[in-house]
Design a protein around this motif. Structure first.
Motif, PDB file in Angstrom:
ATOM      1  N   TYR A  79      33.010 -14.339  -1.603  1.00 36.65           N
ATOM      2  CA  TYR A  79      32.620 -14.411  -3.015  1.00 36.65           C
ATOM      3  C   TYR A  79      32.980 -15.790  -3.571  1.00 36.65           C
ATOM      4  O   TYR A  79      34.122 -16.228  -3.471  1.00 36.65           O
ATOM      5  N   PRO A  80      32.022 -16.507  -4.171  1.00 37.67           N
ATOM      6  CA  PRO A  80      32.281 -17.881  -4.637  1.00 37.67           C
ATOM      7  C   PRO A  80      33.344 -17.931  -5.739  1.00 37.67           C
ATOM      8  O   PRO A  80      33.268 -17.180  -6.715  1.00 37.67           O
ATOM      9  N   LEU A  81      34.290 -18.811  -5.577  1.00 37.38           N
ATOM     10  CA  LEU A  81      35.380 -18.939  -6.548  1.00 37.38           C
ATOM     11  C   LEU A  81      34.852 -19.268  -7.938  1.00 37.38           C
ATOM     12  O   LEU A  81      35.310 -18.687  -8.937  1.00 37.38           O
ATOM     13  N   GLU A  82      33.886 -20.187  -8.007  1.00 34.91           N
ATOM     14  CA  GLU A  82      33.380 -20.599  -9.316  1.00 34.91           C
ATOM     15  C   GLU A  82      32.720 -19.440 -10.061  1.00 34.91           C
ATOM     16  O   GLU A  82      32.787 -19.352 -11.286  1.00 34.91           O
ATOM     17  N   LEU A  83      32.096 -18.522  -9.315  1.00 32.03           N
ATOM     18  CA  LEU A  83      31.460 -17.371  -9.945  1.00 32.03           C
ATOM     19  C   LEU A  83      32.502 -16.367 -10.430  1.00 32.03           C
ATOM     20  O   LEU A  83      32.336 -15.737 -11.470  1.00 32.03           O
ATOM     21  N   SER A  84      33.575 -16.233  -9.680  1.00 34.01           N
ATOM     22  CA  SER A  84      34.618 -15.271 -10.055  1.00 34.01           C
ATOM     23  C   SER A  84      35.336 -15.662 -11.345  1.00 34.01           C
ATOM     24  O   SER A  84      35.981 -14.819 -11.978  1.00 34.01           O
ATOM     25  N   GLN A  85      35.205 -16.925 -11.750  1.00 33.60           N
ATOM     26  CA  GLN A  85      35.937 -17.424 -12.913  1.00 33.60           C
ATOM     27  C   GLN A  85      35.150 -17.342 -14.216  1.00 33.60           C
ATOM     28  O   GLN A  85      35.683 -17.678 -15.275  1.00 33.60           O
ATOM     29  N   ILE A  86      33.896 -16.895 -14.165  1.00 32.88           N
ATOM     30  CA  ILE A  86      33.113 -16.802 -15.394  1.00 32.88           C
ATOM     31  C   ILE A  86      33.451 -15.514 -16.131  1.00 32.88           C
ATOM     32  O   ILE A  86      34.118 -14.612 -15.601  1.00 32.88           O
ATOM     33  N   TYR A  87      32.981 -15.413 -17.362  1.00 36.07           N
ATOM     34  CA  TYR A  87      33.131 -14.173 -18.112  1.00 36.07           C
ATOM     35  C   TYR A  87      32.232 -13.104 -17.499  1.00 36.07           C
ATOM     36  O   TYR A  87      31.052 -13.347 -17.242  1.00 36.07           O
ATOM     37  N   ASN A  88      32.781 -11.944 -17.224  1.00 30.86           N
ATOM     38  CA  ASN A  88      32.045 -10.811 -16.669  1.00 30.86           C
ATOM     39  C   ASN A  88      31.343 -11.140 -15.348  1.00 30.86           C
ATOM     40  O   ASN A  88      30.132 -10.945 -15.197  1.00 30.86           O
ATOM     41  N   PRO A  89      32.074 -11.612 -14.343  1.00 31.34           N
ATOM     42  CA  PRO A  89      31.448 -11.911 -13.048  1.00 31.34           C
ATOM     43  C   PRO A  89      30.898 -10.647 -12.389  1.00 31.34           C
ATOM     44  O   PRO A  89      31.479  -9.570 -12.541  1.00 31.34           O
ATOM     45  N   PRO A  90      29.771 -10.743 -11.694  1.00 30.86           N
ATOM     46  CA  PRO A  90      29.188  -9.553 -11.067  1.00 30.86           C
ATOM     47  C   PRO A  90      30.116  -8.985  -9.993  1.00 30.86           C
ATOM     48  O   PRO A  90      30.613  -9.730  -9.151  1.00 30.86           O
ATOM     49  N   VAL A  91      30.329  -7.684 -10.031  1.00 28.86           N
ATOM     50  CA  VAL A  91      31.272  -7.072  -9.088  1.00 28.86           C
ATOM     51  C   VAL A  91      30.671  -6.917  -7.694  1.00 28.86           C
ATOM     52  O   VAL A  91      31.390  -6.929  -6.696  1.00 28.86           O
ATOM     53  N   LEU A  92      29.347  -6.775  -7.619  1.00 26.87           N
ATOM     54  CA  LEU A  92      28.690  -6.514  -6.342  1.00 26.87           C
ATOM     55  C   LEU A  92      27.370  -7.258  -6.294  1.00 26.87           C
ATOM     56  O   LEU A  92      26.593  -7.218  -7.248  1.00 26.87           O
ATOM     57  N   LEU A  93      27.126  -7.955  -5.171  1.00 30.66           N
ATOM     58  CA  LEU A  93      25.883  -8.688  -5.005  1.00 30.66           C
ATOM     59  C   LEU A  93      25.217  -8.308  -3.685  1.00 30.66           C
ATOM     60  O   LEU A  93      25.867  -8.302  -2.632  1.00 30.66           O
ATOM     61  N   PHE A  94      23.936  -7.983  -3.743  1.00 29.91           N
ATOM     62  CA  PHE A  94      23.132  -7.764  -2.547  1.00 29.91           C
ATOM     63  C   PHE A  94      22.456  -9.089  -2.187  1.00 29.91           C
ATOM     64  O   PHE A  94      22.161  -9.899  -3.066  1.00 29.91           O
ATOM     65  N   TYR A  95      22.205  -9.274  -0.902  1.00 26.63           N
ATOM     66  CA  TYR A  95      21.635 -10.562  -0.517  1.00 26.63           C
ATOM     67  C   TYR A  95      20.703 -10.456   0.680  1.00 26.63           C
ATOM     68  O   TYR A  95      20.769  -9.525   1.488  1.00 26.63           O
ATOM     69  N   GLN A  96      19.851 -11.456   0.788  1.00 27.74           N
ATOM     70  CA  GLN A  96      19.047 -11.718   1.979  1.00 27.74           C
ATOM     71  C   GLN A  96      19.142 -13.207   2.259  1.00 27.74           C
ATOM     72  O   GLN A  96      18.913 -14.015   1.360  1.00 27.74           O
ATOM     73  N   GLY A  97      19.500 -13.554   3.494  1.00 26.53           N
ATOM     74  CA  GLY A  97      19.495 -14.968   3.830  1.00 26.53           C
ATOM     75  C   GLY A  97      20.838 -15.523   4.242  1.00 26.53           C
ATOM     76  O   GLY A  97      21.695 -14.806   4.773  1.00 26.53           O
ATOM     77  N   ASP A  98      21.017 -16.805   3.971  1.00 26.07           N
ATOM     78  CA  ASP A  98      22.123 -17.601   4.507  1.00 26.07           C
ATOM     79  C   ASP A  98      23.248 -17.761   3.477  1.00 26.07           C
ATOM     80  O   ASP A  98      23.143 -18.566   2.542  1.00 26.07           O
ATOM     81  N   LEU A  99      24.339 -17.027   3.658  1.00 27.48           N
ATOM     82  CA  LEU A  99      25.457 -17.101   2.722  1.00 27.48           C
ATOM     83  C   LEU A  99      26.205 -18.426   2.792  1.00 27.48           C
ATOM     84  O   LEU A  99      26.961 -18.762   1.881  1.00 27.48           O
ATOM     85  N   ASP A 100      25.987 -19.199   3.849  1.00 23.44           N
ATOM     86  CA  ASP A 100      26.632 -20.518   3.934  1.00 23.44           C
ATOM     87  C   ASP A 100      26.209 -21.427   2.783  1.00 23.44           C
ATOM     88  O   ASP A 100      26.930 -22.363   2.419  1.00 23.44           O
ATOM     89  N   LEU A 101      25.052 -21.155   2.194  1.00 19.29           N
ATOM     90  CA  LEU A 101      24.583 -21.968   1.065  1.00 19.29           C
ATOM     91  C   LEU A 101      25.518 -21.846  -0.137  1.00 19.29           C
ATOM     92  O   LEU A 101      25.564 -22.746  -0.987  1.00 19.29           O
ATOM     93  N   LEU A 102      26.275 -20.760  -0.194  1.00 16.29           N
ATOM     94  CA  LEU A 102      27.209 -20.573  -1.309  1.00 16.29           C
ATOM     95  C   LEU A 102      28.336 -21.597  -1.284  1.00 16.29           C
ATOM     96  O   LEU A 102      28.980 -21.836  -2.309  1.00 16.29           O
ATOM     97  N   GLN A 103      28.584 -22.173  -0.118  1.00 17.19           N
ATOM     98  CA  GLN A 103      29.684 -23.131   0.022  1.00 17.19           C
ATOM     99  C   GLN A 103      29.266 -24.565  -0.300  1.00 17.19           C
ATOM    100  O   GLN A 103      30.101 -25.469  -0.323  1.00 17.19           O
ATOM    101  N   GLN A 104      27.987 -24.782  -0.548  1.00 14.04           N
ATOM    102  CA  GLN A 104      27.485 -26.131  -0.804  1.00 14.04           C
ATOM    103  C   GLN A 104      27.396 -26.409  -2.307  1.00 14.04           C
ATOM    104  O   GLN A 104      27.416 -25.489  -3.129  1.00 14.04           O
ATOM    105  N   THR A 105      27.295 -27.687  -2.669  1.00 17.60           N
ATOM    106  CA  THR A 105      27.132 -28.068  -4.069  1.00 17.60           C
ATOM    107  C   THR A 105      25.797 -27.534  -4.581  1.00 17.60           C
ATOM    108  O   THR A 105      24.756 -27.711  -3.943  1.00 17.60           O
ATOM    109  N   LYS A 106      25.836 -26.895  -5.750  1.00 16.68           N
ATOM    110  CA  LYS A 106      24.640 -26.219  -6.254  1.00 16.68           C
ATOM    111  C   LYS A 106      24.292 -26.708  -7.663  1.00 16.68           C
ATOM    112  O   LYS A 106      25.174 -26.848  -8.507  1.00 16.68           O
ATOM    113  N   LEU A 107      23.014 -26.922  -7.886  1.00 16.36           N
ATOM    114  CA  LEU A 107      22.487 -27.305  -9.191  1.00 16.36           C
ATOM    115  C   LEU A 107      21.510 -26.236  -9.654  1.00 16.36           C
ATOM    116  O   LEU A 107      20.533 -25.951  -8.966  1.00 16.36           O
TER     117      LEU A 107
END
Length: 282
Positions: A79-107
């Motif tokens: 679970y991305p640290l930056e997402l966990s720090q927002i107000y009301n972060p989503p408790v559960l996420l479903f996904y398709q694809g490459d979770l490694d993208l979560l570790q990269q810089t995102k715009l």
């Protein structure tokens, strides 16, 4: 408490905030809770209704439904640290694809569904000039979102789509092929379970994930009263950088962008503008 337990709480009608209350309590006490205690700790408005809904769940049907797609929760290491720090972060996420993208810089890129040709070209220009230095995050809606995803793909970059439905639902239907492609080769995320339809309130909720997941938000052609403007204001509240592409002062399409610039957003018109700001804030 595992991901399926969290899914059951959602299916029984608890909101994301209610489940966060439960997870915080369970994490700090490590105790197993009765249904009634879960209802009380969650602070839901009507514990009796939640308990009745929970008891009526068909666990076999739910487990089959839940297993259609992989998921991760706020309790998991991925679970991305930056997402966990927002107000009301989503408790559960479903996904398709490459979770490694979560570790990269995102715009994040947001903007109007009813955009102009100039707006589309502006987004394409800025993204092409980024040189694939960031993963592009957007909401797979018509207009600016679609242009952002397609621009990333055409330039050989990576993209993440945050949708407001279940992963087996395609909205808009015109983006079905694009959603499938991103799910196979990049990443699609949603907090909604299989079969969940594109309800109106899902999209403001989805927008907090788009902003929270990203280092910064780029906005093009946002009107003064728009979901894109709200997303950017939330991003600014969360300490994210906001970049706004200016537009015409005559048609109202970019009034939200101009308002954001007045409020402290960075005016940008090239990819180099964005990259210099991101590098400065590393």
């Amino acid at each position: 408490m595992d991901n399926f337990d969290i899914y059951k709480l959602k299916k029984a009608g608890l909101s994301n905030k209610h489940i966060l209350n439960i997870l915080h309590h369970v994490k700090s006490t490590k105790e197993k809770l009765s249904l009634r205690n879960l209802a009380i700790i969650s602070e839901c408005r009507n514990p009796a209704i939640f308990i009745e809904n929970y008891r009526q769940l068909d666990e076999d049907v739910m487990r089959k439904e839940f297993k259609q797609f992989p998921s991760f929760s706020i309790l998991d290491d991925i679970y991305p640290l930056e997402l966990s720090q927002i107000y009301n972060p989503p408790v559960l996420l479903f996904y398709q694809g490459d979770l490694d993208l979560l570790q990269q810089t995102k715009l994040a890129v947001v903007g109007s569904r009813d955009c102009s040709k100039v707006g589309l070209q502006a987004v394409q220009k800025v993204i092409s000039e980024l040189g694939n230095e960031t993963v592009i995050v957007s909401g797979l809606a018509r207009g600016i979102d679609t242009s952002a995803h397609m621009s990333a793909l055409k330039n050989g970059g990576k993209t993440i789509a945050i949708i407001g439905t279940g992963l087996d639902i395609y909205y808009p239907k015109s983006n079905q092929k694009l959603q499938k492609y991103i799910g196979q080769h990049h990443l699609v995320l949603t907090e909604y379970g299989p079969g969940e339809q594109p309800l109106k309130f899902h999209f403001p909720e989805r927008n907090r994930i788009i902003a929270g997941l990203s280092r910064a938000v780029l906005v093009a052609e946002a009107k003064l009263r728009s979901g894109s403007l709200i997303t950017c204001e939330r991003a600014m509240e969360e300490g994210r950088d906001v970049f706004a592409i200016p537009g015409s002062i005559l048609d109202g399409r970019s009034d939200g962008c101009h308002h954001l610039i007045q409020e402290g957003a960075k005016l940008v018109y090239t990819g180099a503008d964005v990259l210099s700001e991101l590098q400065y804030t590393v």
